[in-house]
Enzyme design. Structure first.
Site, PDB file in Angstrom:
ATOM      1  N   LYS A 267      56.283 -25.271  13.447  1.00 14.18           N
ATOM      2  CA  LYS A 267      55.151 -26.433  13.227  1.00 14.18           C
ATOM      3  C   LYS A 267      53.715 -26.085  13.357  1.00 14.18           C
ATOM      4  CE  LYS A 267      53.853 -30.982  14.619  1.00 14.18           C
ATOM      5  NZ  LYS A 267      53.847 -31.952  15.727  1.00 14.18           N
ATOM      6  N   ASP A 286      57.324 -32.345  11.617  1.00 13.65           N
ATOM      7  CA  ASP A 286      57.868 -32.991  13.048  1.00 13.65           C
ATOM      8  C   ASP A 286      58.650 -34.409  12.517  1.00 13.65           C
ATOM      9  OD1 ASP A 286      56.233 -34.867  11.881  1.00 13.65           O
ATOM     10  OD2 ASP A 286      54.498 -34.541  13.647  1.00 13.65           O
TER      11      ASP A 286
END
Length: 375
Positions: A267, A286
């Site tokens: 991420k 996310d």
């Protein structure tokens, strides 16, 4: 896959209505190192930037989690540092953007060029969104309310260090950490009660120990920052040059290369790739982006548990729908889900329960916009 034929900024004809700031008052100023020497700033002179509101909305670009070094210093005005240049941006009454150069170590021409590069103006936001909107009616309607949510082109070192601070964190604490790191750089001046610094070099960062970072509230992230700084300094040509070279590399290789640095997972790597390395189809996944994807792109996975493999499915779904600028589309859809924006959008975008919850959450805290960004 979508084919983009982007229009140049100069042919923009439609202007959106004047915008409203998502917060009524600027955040509380910081007070770092009161003994530093004061920098004498240039007299305030505002200059048109030749950007319409449809190309750049300051409230939809700066306080939404791409960078943590810009501050709201007035109504519809944001101030930050680009390289060694201290700059303010603000919206005029008609929505157009103007800028004020407070301090620079080079020329005003160089400062403006650096600012335009930072703002990614080589990409026509309206041109991209016109293509997206033609194939996605929901995106088209959201874009009419959230015009100007632009993806920045940040310095890679600065972006990397900021997102190392963001890991499992909230905005207030991230900002405090980033302020500490920034204070290690050259002081450029004060605007609106906030102090601004040039971002420190890797050499300067290497002089700060893990213990010092921990004592300044970084927790376990201290070892990631010191470890990453050391790893970058060992790169051929230096870490800054190595990071810049990733702008010419395929996304998969970029994610793989960044993930070799301490504390950088998929991420964080995707955030760095999208916001600083010209990887316009990078998708930081996310729980919030997962919810968007399962609601609108891959509903068959609703209720499933997010795994690394499914993160890949999410990214693929965005790219399949929006093409090589999928990261820009994801940015708008993400901003639309933030409580402060959700509460301002017409109720038909959400079911009654969602709309009521968003308004209630936004009343509780204006910082709710930011705290949803980083899990």
């Amino acid at each position: 896959m979508l084919s983009l034929n982007l229009r140049p900024l100069s042919v923009m004809s439609k202007r959106q209505r004047p915008i409203q700031s998502p917060t009524s008052t600027p955040p509380t100023p910081q007070t770092h190192n009161p003994k530093r020497p004061k920098t004498i700033l240039k007299p305030t002179k505002w200059v048109p930037l030749n950007l319409t509101q449809s190309e750049l909305s300051l409230p939809l670009t700066f306080p939404t989690g791409q960078t943590f070094r810009w501050r709201q210093t007035g109504p519809l005005q944001y101030t930050g540092v680009v390289g060694s240049h201290l700059v303010s941006l603000r919206h005029l009454e008609n929505g157009d953007v103007s800028y004020c150069l407070h301090h620079t170590t080079t020329s005003e021409t160089n400062a403006k060029l650096a600012l335009l590069d930072f703002l990614n103006v080589g990409i026509s936001l309206a041109g991209i969104w016109e293509v997206f909107s033609a194939s996605d009616s929901r995106f088209a309607e959201l874009a009419s309310y959230l015009g100007g949510a632009r993806v920045l082109r940040q310095d890679p070192v600065e972006c990397l260090i900021q997102f190392l601070c963001s890991s499992n964190n909230n905005i207030q604490r991230i900002t405090k950490m980033v302020d500490f790191v920034s204070s290690l750089g050259n002081h450029l001046g004060s605007v609106g009660g906030f102090e601004f610094h040039e971002f420190p070099s890797l050499e300067r960062l290497s002089m700060v120990s893990e213990k010092e970072f921990r004592e300044s509230g970084f927790g376990y992230r201290a070892k990631y920052i010191t470890g990453t700084v050391k790893a970058l300094q060992l790169k051929p040509g230096g870490g800054a040059e190595w990071l810049l070279s990733l702008r010419k590399t395929e996304l998969e290789e970029v994610i793989e290369a960044l993930s070799t640095l301490p504390g950088v997972g998929p991420k964080v790597a995707a955030c760095i790739a999208l916001f600083s390395l010209d990887q316009h189809h990078a998708i930081p996944v996310d729980t919030h982006v997962w919810q968007i994807a399962t609601r609108y792109l891959i509903p068959e996975l609703a209720g499933a548990r997010l795994t690394p493999k499914l993160c890949g499915r999410v990214a693929e779904a965005f790219v399949s729908k929006y093409g090589k600028y999928a990261g820009w589309a994801q940015t708008l859809l993400f901003i639309a889900e933030l409580p402060s924006q959700k509460a301002l959008l017409p109720a038909h975008f959400w079911n009654a329960k969602e709309s009521k919850a968003a308004k209630k959450k936004d009343r509780k805290s204006h910082t709710a916009v930011d705290t949803s960004i980083v899990d």
